[in-house]
Design a protein around this motif. Structure first.
Motif, PDB file in Angstrom:
ATOM      1  N   PHE A  77      26.803   9.872   5.311  1.00 44.88           N
ATOM      2  CA  PHE A  77      28.422  10.496   6.501  1.00 44.88           C
ATOM      3  C   PHE A  77      29.035  10.533   5.907  1.00 44.88           C
ATOM      4  N   GLY A  78      30.134  10.526   6.190  1.00 46.87           N
ATOM      5  CA  GLY A  78      31.550  11.145   5.137  1.00 46.87           C
ATOM      6  C   GLY A  78      31.824  12.654   3.965  1.00 46.87           C
ATOM      7  N   THR A  79      31.468  12.077   2.959  1.00 43.28           N
ATOM      8  CA  THR A  79      31.536  12.816   1.398  1.00 43.28           C
ATOM      9  C   THR A  79      29.979  13.255   1.539  1.00 43.28           C
ATOM     10  N   ASN A  80      28.947  11.969   1.817  1.00 43.43           N
ATOM     11  CA  ASN A  80      27.639  12.043   2.205  1.00 43.43           C
ATOM     12  C   ASN A  80      27.220  12.841   3.591  1.00 43.43           C
ATOM     13  N   GLY A  81      27.876  13.471   4.396  1.00 45.56           N
ATOM     14  CA  GLY A  81      27.874  14.243   5.016  1.00 45.56           C
ATOM     15  C   GLY A  81      26.527  14.701   4.430  1.00 45.56           C
ATOM     16  N   GLY A  82      25.298  15.224   5.026  1.00 47.86           N
ATOM     17  CA  GLY A  82      24.668  16.347   4.935  1.00 47.86           C
ATOM     18  C   GLY A  82      23.200  15.987   4.203  1.00 47.86           C
ATOM     19  N   LEU A  83      23.934  14.220   3.530  1.00 44.64           N
ATOM     20  CA  LEU A  83      22.210  13.860   2.000  1.00 44.64           C
ATOM     21  C   LEU A  83      21.781  13.432   2.664  1.00 44.64           C
ATOM     22  N   TYR A  84      20.672  13.250   1.923  1.00 48.11           N
ATOM     23  CA  TYR A  84      19.359  11.936   1.764  1.00 48.11           C
ATOM     24  C   TYR A  84      20.541  10.693   1.263  1.00 48.11           C
ATOM     25  N   VAL A  85      20.440   9.505   2.155  1.00 44.33           N
ATOM     26  CA  VAL A  85      21.078   8.498   1.481  1.00 44.33           C
ATOM     27  C   VAL A  85      19.774   7.379   1.953  1.00 44.33           C
ATOM     28  N   THR A  86      19.933   6.528   1.364  1.00 49.19           N
ATOM     29  CA  THR A  86      18.754   5.171   1.155  1.00 49.19           C
ATOM     30  C   THR A  86      18.645   4.844   2.911  1.00 49.19           C
ATOM     31  N   GLY A  87      18.067   5.369   3.160  1.00 43.66           N
ATOM     32  CA  GLY A  87      17.068   4.018   4.495  1.00 43.66           C
ATOM     33  C   GLY A  87      15.987   2.959   4.513  1.00 43.66           C
ATOM     34  N   ALA A  88      15.736   2.597   5.704  1.00 41.67           N
ATOM     35  CA  ALA A  88      15.400   0.905   5.494  1.00 41.67           C
ATOM     36  C   ALA A  88      14.635   2.102   7.355  1.00 41.67           C
ATOM     37  N   THR A  89      13.027   2.550   7.396  1.00 43.98           N
ATOM     38  CA  THR A  89      11.826   2.380   8.091  1.00 43.98           C
ATOM     39  C   THR A  89      11.435   1.596   8.090  1.00 43.98           C
ATOM     40  N   PRO A  90      11.199   0.849   9.175  1.00 38.83           N
ATOM     41  CA  PRO A  90      10.748  -0.353   9.979  1.00 38.83           C
ATOM     42  C   PRO A  90       8.895   0.386  10.381  1.00 38.83           C
ATOM     43  N   GLY A  91       8.479  -0.898   9.974  1.00 40.70           N
ATOM     44  CA  GLY A  91       7.180  -0.220   9.548  1.00 40.70           C
ATOM     45  C   GLY A  91       6.619  -0.600  10.596  1.00 40.70           C
ATOM     46  N   ALA A  92       5.115  -0.848  11.350  1.00 42.18           N
ATOM     47  CA  ALA A  92       4.210  -0.730  12.167  1.00 42.18           C
ATOM     48  C   ALA A  92       4.958  -2.050  13.107  1.00 42.18           C
ATOM     49  N   THR A  93       5.246  -2.393  13.937  1.00 46.15           N
ATOM     50  CA  THR A  93       5.068  -3.797  14.434  1.00 46.15           C
ATOM     51  C   THR A  93       3.424  -4.576  14.350  1.00 46.15           C
ATOM     52  N   PRO A  94       4.380  -6.134  13.117  1.00 43.31           N
ATOM     53  CA  PRO A  94       2.664  -6.403  12.849  1.00 43.31           C
ATOM     54  C   PRO A  94       1.962  -7.261  13.647  1.00 43.31           C
ATOM     55  N   ASN A  95       0.510  -7.803  12.791  1.00 44.90           N
ATOM     56  CA  ASN A  95      -0.479  -8.069  13.329  1.00 44.90           C
ATOM     57  C   ASN A  95      -0.139  -9.773  13.112  1.00 44.90           C
ATOM     58  N   ARG A  96      -0.070 -10.596  12.923  1.00 43.69           N
ATOM     59  CA  ARG A  96      -0.657 -11.761  11.995  1.00 43.69           C
ATOM     60  C   ARG A  96      -1.879 -11.895  12.469  1.00 43.69           C
ATOM     61  N   ASP A  97      -2.499 -11.724  13.247  1.00 44.08           N
ATOM     62  CA  ASP A  97      -3.644 -12.539  13.405  1.00 44.08           C
ATOM     63  C   ASP A  97      -4.759 -11.468  12.693  1.00 44.08           C
ATOM     64  N   VAL A  98      -4.196 -10.112  12.343  1.00 51.62           N
ATOM     65  CA  VAL A  98      -5.326  -9.463  11.702  1.00 51.62           C
ATOM     66  C   VAL A  98      -6.124 -10.627  10.523  1.00 51.62           C
ATOM     67  N   HIS A  99      -7.230 -10.331  10.569  1.00 52.24           N
ATOM     68  CA  HIS A  99      -8.104 -10.500   9.823  1.00 52.24           C
ATOM     69  C   HIS A  99      -9.589  -9.810   8.927  1.00 52.24           C
ATOM     70  N   TRP A 100     -10.498 -10.900   8.354  1.00 52.70           N
ATOM     71  CA  TRP A 100     -11.215 -10.417   8.255  1.00 52.70           C
ATOM     72  C   TRP A 100     -12.549  -9.423   9.265  1.00 52.70           C
ATOM     73  N   ASP A 101     -12.849  -7.905   8.958  1.00 54.57           N
ATOM     74  CA  ASP A 101     -13.601  -7.913   9.889  1.00 54.57           C
ATOM     75  C   ASP A 101     -15.241  -8.513   9.298  1.00 54.57           C
TER      76      ASP A 101
END
Lengths: 655, 1108
Positions: free
Chosen positions: B711-735
């Motif tokens: 935004f502003g003087t950075n309008g149209g430019l890439y800036v840092t963004g934080a991308t949410p990862g997949a909704t977690p599944n705390r129960d994952v374990h070995w198959d």
């Protein structure tokens, strides 16, 4: 020997102490943050919000592109503005009625984050929840307020586009946990009215939380504002009141029209109070409003998206419009040929509609037109600058050495029309890097707000006010005020509505708005199902028409360019005092050398066969695609479309 | 402590006081009497040994207690010979027709005698593959071991083959990997970034460094626990052998060339094809090449590929030294590999070094140390094209296909105004192209890039050190401790340079009659300096992996009871750092290799990453056998990994196997003489798999510098963004995979016929499953869903290898056949919507099998040509009537003809394929499918084109030998499954390039010029659904002679004169001849599809092995 034993013993000890799993728990994902970090630090939350905006608008590079997140040209290609591309919806050899053929915009589930509508909604919901959660305690109250305001606004925008494409959709306002068995999250489709109500509610929330104008524009210009929320409410309620969603549209007492009018007037009051208004005082200003810079408040820009002015492809969001509209002679993408319909559409200089009776001749389309015509289109000899050559012009004509000889186009400008679109192009653009011309896309202009109000006045039968608001638009570009700025004396509500829709086609031409107007008013066909709007408004349906073009071709066969450089030295500048004389020169060159010639092949064609636009009544709103219905079988299909099993849909989007 | 020390010291000294005597002797071949140099002779029960000299003689010191000499020699049966008082003995050795059962096989964390093995393990015959001219070991393993699948390789330099063992399932979304775990000298090889098994180091090994390769296919891999489901390949590198220094040199000189290139259209054929294509689309005359132009094309033949492609040479050299004494042995080796380029410029060099020593520090205390290093330098031309379309597959490795399919009337250089310039290739008949565009063919000229300084340099250096310290506890016989430490570090530097290309564009080429450059006037050329992709990037990666083990071993025999046991703790950590910098707009001619001249730094893309992961494991083995006849083996491992949440860190993986050597039973020995060996073995075990990306149990947000909206003087430019990862599944374990294996090892007829049979049945449960497609997953939830442990699958298969070996006088031969069959059944999967059988029988769904029918459209044969292609107006009428009647008879209200979305007869064109209408709407509620409805749609109207997609394969390994000549060849045979003609779509948008197609398409249908054309017009590709019909099916039989090598060992006498020990020459070839080719006009070979990014190379090598 002894040493060795110590070493061995020590090694055994090291190995056994190494057996604690603590070293595993100490490990971390480096470039990742946890939610406890992201939402407890203002800079990190800003990163999250910046990403959310990116999900929404990263693909928005060209004003003809529409639909949040998607941003493609499909819908603009279905209007009379752009010729040559036949999306399925207007292709007469296709009939789409099965769910398998419906629009995939709705999205689908995925195990990796995919940018689709409900993902964007989820991340808005997440932000709203986190700003209320204890984790956000370190953030300032002001920051949280603005974060929430933007989330409400973005959520409303997304629901609005979902409703415009499908009608009512499931409303999800909280972050839900995925499950195949939890019936409580198997949310059915809400009615369209419920969706509109929710959108309005979100917009009201956003308006209450956000500033009308952000301070420190160098940091914040381009962010969502209260002004945008308030004005968006007008657009949303206007859509809800339009025939597509409002069975009662023809009743000028319809509550929906009244609500839309009220929202428009409310927006006008509040926005003008905050410094918003029409940009500039003449047609020249009108043509320049899209490149006023990235950090300066533009009073016309209610919702603005800025494009990159950096000189590097990997630095930002490039502008694809500037390159698309520049013809080959400008080293551009080839130019966007103006359709004959659009060239013929614009009013005369005094604001009157062009007719044979008042002297309009399509051959000399450039004569005596609305000032906006000369800033929307570029034609032979018209000044259209680039960086380093502010007076550059080009020409659009061709010649042949013989009947069967090979055609040559001047400057290789192989366009399907003697005029091409130039609106919102920057005369300072650098021909070696059109992509980086510092242009903004003003998605919502103050002029549109005034036209929204005009339309509501017209639909509620207040013809005088409707005409008055059209006048405001016309006055700014310098159309004389006589005869109601050329609109004339309208007598019926329908005439007034038609006048507003016409003004929208002119004022908002090539801004990605036309399809939505055609859709709201169902102007492709004239059937009972479409409320007979076409007939009532005194229009012709778009179905059965095709986009037309023609060439300026040398009258006589010639092996070489029929014009001399002297002939082409005409510099037509609509801002010049002798503008009319310049046009006359062009006319005389035309008369001397050229003849209007039909296209070699029809512009609109499918596999070698000319086609006319054929838009079926069920296309106004898409059905849900089979990939959605087959997995979420609690969702009803729209009336007019078949469901996953081929049975007719039951969902009435007009409720 | 002092006591122990004294005890040990006295042990060390004891030898010195004992009385010794010296015995001399000679070792000879039992049949030929030839003296054998290099045989190992020792006194039974004592580790010290000597080796025979060049003339087969030896001299050994013996203690009074020594009564038996043990002699071993590669390729011969071990001999145990009693000696009395004699001072000279002659020992005769029999060459091994069957593998020596006393051979030691390297297994997980240890060794076992081959006869005691109970798992499904196969050892690779290193001798058989050592001559093969291949770039990596993976490739050499092709067809050697049933159940081991090798794909790819032998293509672009640096592209290595991939390997997998038995059937692997990855039903998670990402993080999957089917590569087996590679274990080199007990160190597990994992990618430091992902923590998944890595083949990198394996592929860097030179075969000369490798002592043995064992493939664990079943529960015997359970000792590798969580990483064992994909199978394990255990490699032991060469160690020193006591004796006089032995120096070995081997060298290979190779010649590489493509097996063949696809035959593509010449200039004129291209012009005619393009005319047919564009006419069918109804494009304007600007798209047509005139007759005059076509005639001119007859004289044009710009072969973009042929101009640069050439055969190339490769060299491999390796030199080893090994030797040592009783107390210390050593091994040192170095190898060098250099490879020339077939395309572009290339300088590829790889050095590997390995040195190791085993030292007896004191009695019972052994130190082993190995240090290995590899150094790879590649500098090659960088001709990347950012273009994906038809024959172009995008990316750096894309130039081959583009060059091959570039229309041959387009030159790469042209004389403009008297100067030869690089041109911008016009995309096709009406495409002037756009030199500035980011993703188009016209901004790229291979030869311009080749000569403007664009290059990529990759330097990789890595080293591994292994230390082991073993201590035999003196008080308890058979007990020992061992400490192992492995460290490997690697650094990679990559520099990529893409310089601007000055390209000349013919601006008027888009018009009729002006398509050829000879029609372009000098003034119509426009020069553009294409800078859009020019950049310099630097990418530096450093990584470090550490693994430490502490073992307690116990090995002892009590009478006929033999026991061995081991427990260990293992700790491993991996870390990786990556630094990436990008500079844009370097100036041609100025760049000198450093950032100063590299242009402007793009700050948004200059990135540093770090990764770390770790694991902690406890593992063990207990083996017991009675008289080596009844065998029992138990292994276990318990693993902790950061891939999962702390409460799910641990997984437990046990394995149990048993064997019975029936042929050792008296009742068998006495009665069934013709069977020399019959062993049955069976195994059962649990292995794991963590095919999921790390940190999926945690909600994370990934910060990236270019994912935010400014935004502003950075309008149209890439800036840092934080991308949410997949909704977690705390129960994952070995198959978990429950592996069961039943095996038979048999030898018949004096061990001439050997048969190994394995049958496995594996049940995988709790598979990490991508659940996002499950029925009733609400799409309105949004976001993404981490995998859950859900699905289950049973997989089974049979592997058989049969070998016949014999010798007749000087002639010896062996024929081995490897084959296998496998299938799987999905036992548990989430619910899916009701669908057409082509979909419901082939997708992952409960009850479905791995071997499925082949579905597709069946062409409607009532056309005039009888081949399902519309050729006349009557064909169109007839077909439309057929659909109309079906629609009318369907009983569905409002049913109208609909061919793949074409609902108006005018949409059908001559030159399209049309199909039979076999089904109609499906009814998801009643689970029924209606009959024909006049609508042709994918899936709906698919029929079973083949009952099964199973393909059968056999690989036959043949060895022949006569005196000192040897020959080895591998013949692979396969049939079944599917094979389709390469019919590749030609895009029609303004950015699609118009490609020169395979030559068979000169017979493409054209209403006017080729009404009898055999192949449909590509212009309608999408309209008739491309290749999804029986029209394009081809026979599947294939028989290929993959490799061949011929060797000659110089006569010993001659060699001796040159003061050498042994000399052997060989000639070998890889990727040789196919015996059958079903493709029309044989336009392509059997190796490479028409749009292959790089052709398979055929390699011939001339090699020499010299022993000094």
């Amino acid at each position: 020997m002894k040493k060795l034993f110590y070493i061995l013993t020590a090694a055994v000890l090291i190995a056994s102490t190494g057996c604690s799993k603590q070293f595993l728990e100490d490990m971390q994902p480096y470039n990742k943050y946890g939610e406890d970090q992201i939402f407890s630090n203002e800079e990190l939350t800003e990163w999250y919000i910046a990403r959310l905006y990116n999900y929404y608008f990263a693909s928005y590079r060209n004003p003809l592109q529409t639909v949040i997140g998607l941003y493609n040209n499909d819908r603009s290609n279905m209007t009379e503005e752009v010729g040559g591309t036949i999306p399925n919806y207007i292709n007469p050899t296709k009939t789409l009625i099965n769910a398998a053929d419906a629009d995939n915009y709705y999205g689908k589930t995925s195990s990796s984050v995919t940018n689709n509508p409900y993902t964007r909604i989820r991340y808005c919901n997440d932000l709203l929840e986190k700003m209320d959660a204890p984790v956000s305690a370190p953030l300032s109250a002001q920051f949280k307020k603005q974060a929430r305001g933007q989330a409400y606004m973005l959520r409303a925008l997304q629901y609005f586009d979902l409703v415009r494409i499908y009608g009512g959709v499931p409303i999800v306002l909280t972050v839900e946990n995925n499950s195949t068995t939890d019936v409580s999250i198997q949310t059915p489709r809400s009615t369209s009215s419920e969706c509109f109500a929710q959108i309005v509610k979100d917009l009201d929330s956003a308006a209450a939380l956000l500033p009308m104008v952000w301070d420190a524009p160098s940091d914040n210009y381009g962010k969502m504002t209260a002004a945008a929320a308030i004005a968006m409410k007008s657009r949303v309620l206007l859509t809800a009141a339009s025939p597509l969603f409002n069975k009662d549209w023809d009743n000028q007492g319809s509550e929906k029209w009244k609500a839309a009018l009220q929202a428009g007037l409310d927006a006008e009051t509040k926005l003008s109070g905050a410094g918003y208004g029409l940009y500039g005082a003449n047609a020249k200003d009108w043509s320049e409003m899209a490149f006023t810079g990235n950090a300066k408040f533009n009073k016309e820009a209610i919702m603005v998206f800025q494009l990159s002015d950096a000189s590097s492809s990997s630095a930002g969001y490039n502008n694809s419009w500037e390159n698309q509209v520049r013809p080959t002679d400008y080293e551009g993408g080839g130019g966007l040929s103006a359709t004959k319909q659009m060239l013929d559409l614009f009013p005369l200089a005094n604001g009157e509609r062009q007719t044979l009776a008042n002297g309009y001749v399509d051959t000399f389309f450039f004569e005596n037109r609305d000032p906006r015509f000369y800033r929307t289109f570029d034609f032979s000899g018209e000044k259209w600058g680039i960086k380093g050559n502010p007076n550059k012009t080009t020409w659009f004509y061709r010649w042949k050495p013989s009947e069967d000889g090979k055609v040559v186009y001047y400057g290789n400008n192989q366009t399907n029309s003697p005029a091409i679109v130039r609106k919102n192009s920057n005369p300072e653009a650098d021909s070696t890097s059109f992509n980086y011309s510092n242009t903004s896309i003003i998605e919502y202009r103050y002029a549109e707000l005034l036209l929204n109000i005009a339309e509501c006045y017209a639909a509620t039968g207040d013809i005088n006010h409707a005409v008055q608001y059209i006048g405001k638009i016309r006055a700014r570009v310098g159309i004389p005020s006589d005869n109601n700025y050329g609109v004339g004396n309208l007598t019926t509500k329908y005439q007034a509505i038609e006048a507003v829709l016409y003004e929208r086609r002119i004022e908002l031409a090539y801004e990605g708005k036309r399809f939505w107007d055609v859709q709201r008013w169902m102007l492709y066909d004239n059937t009972d199902r479409s409320g007979n709007t076409v007939q009532k408004l005194g229009l012709q349906p778009l179905n059965g028409t095709h986009r037309e073009g023609y060439y300026w071709q040398a009258k006589n066969y010639t092996a070489s360019d029929p014009l001399t450089p002297a002939d082409r030295s005409i510099l037509i500048d609509p801002d010049a005092a002798d503008f009319k004389a310049q046009l006359d020169k062009l006319k005389s060159v035309y008369e001397k050398y050229f003849v209007m010639t039909p296209l070699d092949k029809p512009w609109d064609q499918v596999n070698n066969t000319a086609v006319n636009i054929d838009f079926q009544p069920n296309y106004y709103l898409s059905g849900l695609p089979s990939s959605v219905l087959s997995i979420n079988d609690w969702l009803e299909q729209n009336i007019g479309w078949n469901d996953y099993s081929g049975a007719p849909g039951t969902f009435d989007y007009q409720k | 402590m002092r006591f122990v020390l004294f005890f040990l010291l006295s042990l060390c000294c004891m030898n010195a006081f004992a009385q010794e005597r010296t015995v001399n002797g000679v070792v000879v071949d039992g049949k030929t009497g030839e003296h054998l140099p290099g045989a190992i002779v020792s006194a039974k029960g004592r580790p010290s040994n000597v080796s025979t000299k060049y003339d087969g003689t030896f001299s050994i010191k013996l203690l009074p207690s020594d009564s038996i000499l043990v002699v071993s020699y590669i390729g011969y049966k071990r001999v145990q010979q009693k000696i009395g008082d004699e001072t000279f003995v002659t020992i005769r050795m029999d060459s091994t027709v069957s593998a020596d059962l006393n051979d030691v096989v390297v297994v997980g964390y240890g060794t076992q005698s081959k006869r005691d093995i109970t798992g499904s393990m196969a050892t690779v015959n290193i001798k058989q593959i050592q001559d093969m001219p291949v770039a990596s070991i993976s490739e050499a393993l092709r067809g050697q071991i049933p159940g081991l699948n090798v794909s790819g390789g032998a293509q672009r330099p640096g592209e290595l083959a991939s390997v997998s063992i038995r059937q692997q399932f990855n039903w998670g979304k990402d993080g999957g990997n089917t590569a087996p775990l590679i274990v080199i000298d007990d160190v597990l090889q994992v990618d430091p970034q992902t923590g998944l098994p890595s083949l990198d180091r394996f592929n860097q090994l030179d075969l000369s460094e490798v002592e043995s390769i064992t493939v664990l296919r079943d529960a015997s891999a359970a000792i590798y626990g969580s990483r064992a489901s994909q199978g394990v390949i255990v490699i032991k590198t060469k160690r020193g052998q006591a004796g006089a220094p032995k120096v070995t040199y081997s060298g290979k000189f190779e010649h590489n060339d493509a097996v063949s290139h696809s035959k593509v259209m010449n200039a004129r054929q291209y012009g005619e094809y393009s005319n047919s294509f564009n006419k069918a689309l109804g494009r304007s005359d600007d798209y047509q090449y005139s007759e005059q132009e076509l005639n001119m094309m007859d004289t044009l033949n710009y072969d973009w590929l042929g101009n640069d492609w050439r055969s190339a040479g490769t060299m491999q050299h390796s030199l080893d030294i090994s030797g040592g004494s009783d107390n210390a042995t050593y091994f040192m080796g170095a190898s060098y590999y250099t490879q020339g380029a077939n395309l572009g410029a290339q300088d590829f060099k790889r050095w590997t070094y390995r040195g190791g020593a085993d030292v007896k520090l004191a009695s019972g205390l052994h130190l082993g140390a190995t240090i290995a290093a590899a150094n790879t330098n590649v500098e090659k031309s960088f001709t990347k094209i950012n273009f994906s379309d038809g024959f172009a597959n995008g990316g750096e490795q894309n130039d081959y296909s583009v060059l091959l399919h570039m229309p041959k009337y387009i030159p790469w250089q042209y004389n403009i105004d008297g100067v030869t310039q690089y041109i911008s290739p016009p995309l096709g008949s009406n495409r002037a192209g756009n030199v500035k565009g980011n993703n188009s063919l016209s901004n790229w000229n291979y030869y311009a890039l080749l000569n403007n300084g664009s290059k990529t340099t990759n330097k990789n250096f890595n080293y591994n050190v292994n230390f082991s310290l073993a201590y035999d506890v003196p008080f308890i016989q058979g007990l020992s401790f061992k400490l192992n430490y492995g460290l490997s570090q690697a650094a990679t530097n990559t520099e990529q340079v893409m310089m601007p290309q000055l390209l000349y564009q013919a601006t008027n080429i888009a018009s009729a009659g002006q398509h050829l450059f000879s029609e372009t006037a000098d003034k119509d050329w426009k020069a553009t300096n294409n800078t859009s992709n020019s950049r310099v990037t630097y990418d530096n990666t450093t990584s470090k992996s550490e693994q430490s083990n502490f073992f307690i071993n116990y090995n002892r025999s009590f009478g006929e009871h033999n026991i061995s046991a081991m427990v260990s703790v293992e700790k491993a950590t991996n870390e990786l750092e990556d630094r990436y910098q990008i500079y844009e707009n370097p100036t041609a001619g100025i760049y000198n290799g450093t950032s100063v001249s590299a242009g402007t730094l793009v700050t948004d893309n200059t990135i540093t990453y770090k990764y770390e992961s770790g694991s902690l494991s406890y593992l063990g083995r207990a083996a017991y056998n009675y008289k080596h006849k009844y065998l029992l083996d138990f292994v276990f491992r318990t693993d902790a990994s950061t891939v999962f949440a702390p409460e799910n860190y641990w997984g437990f993986f046990p394995g149990l196997s048993a064997g019975w050597v029936i042929s050792d039973e008296d009742f068998f020995k006495d009665h069934i003489r013709w069977v020399d060996l019959l062993k049955i073995r069976t195994s059962w075990g649990l292995t794991g798999n963590n095919n999921i990306k790390a940190w999926k149990w945690l909600q994370t947000y990934t910060a990236e510098t270019n994912k935010g909206f400014g935004f502003g003087t950075n309008g149209g430019l890439y800036v840092t963004g934080a991308t949410p990862g997949a909704t977690p599944n705390r129960d994952v374990h070995w198959d978990q995979t429950l592996q069961r294996n039943f095996g038979l090892d048999m030898e018949f007829l004096k061990s001439r016929l050997a048969v190994t049979f394995d049958q496995y049945f594996n049940s995988t449960t709790d598979m990490l499953t991508d659940m996002s497609g499950a029925l009733n997953t609400p799409i309105s939830v949004g976001g993404a869903f981490a995998e859950q442990n859900f699905a289950a699958v049973n997989a089974w298969g049979t592997e058989l290898s049969i070998t016949w070996k014999d010798q007749k006088g000087d002639f010896r031969y062996s024929i081995g056949i490897n084959t296998g069959l496998s299938n799987y059944k999905v036992k548990k999967y989430y619910d899916l919507p009701f669908d057409y059988p082509s979909e419901s029988t082939t997708r992952k769904a409960e009850g479905n099998y791995g071997i499925v029918p082949v579905w597709g459209f069946k062409t409607w044969k009532q056309t005039s040509g009888g081949d399902g292609m519309l050729r006349t107006d009557a064909d169109i009428d007839n077909y439309w009537n057929y659909l109309s009647q079906n629609a009318a008879n369907s009983g569905v209200e409002g049913a109208t003809p609909d061919f793949m979305g074409i609902t108006d007869k005018s949409g059908l064109k001559k030159g399209m394929l049309v199909y039979q209408d076999v089904a109609g709407n499906l009814d998801a509620d009643n689970k029924t499918i209606a009959g024909p409805n006049g609508r042709i749609e994918e899936n709906e109207d698919y029929v079973k084109l083949k009952k099964s997609n199973r393909s059968y394969g056999l690989s036959t390994n043949i060895n022949l030998g006569w005196k000192s000549l040897s020959l080895y060849t591998q013949i692979a045979t396969s049939w079944g499954g599917t094979n389709y003609l390469d019919y590749i779509k030609q895009g029609t948008s303004s950015t699609n390039a118009m490609w020169s197609q395979p030559i068979y398409l000169t017979d493409m249908y054209d209403e006017d010029t080729n009404p009898d054309g055999k192949y449909p017009n590509i212009a309608y590709y999408d309209d008739f659904g491309g290749t999804k019909s029986d029209f394009f099916m081809l026979p599947t039989f294939r028989m290929v002679i993959r490799t061949l090598s011929v060797g000659y060992t110089m006569p010993t006498k001659l060699v001796k004169k040159a003061k050498l020990n042994s000399v052997r020459f060989f000639l070998s070839g890889n990727n040789l001849w196919d015996l059958y080719n079903p493709y029309p006009k044989k336009f392509r070979n059997m190796y490479d599809p028409a749009d292959v990014g790089y052709p398979t190379l055929r390699t011939w090598a001339l090699g020499v092995n010299i022993g000094f």
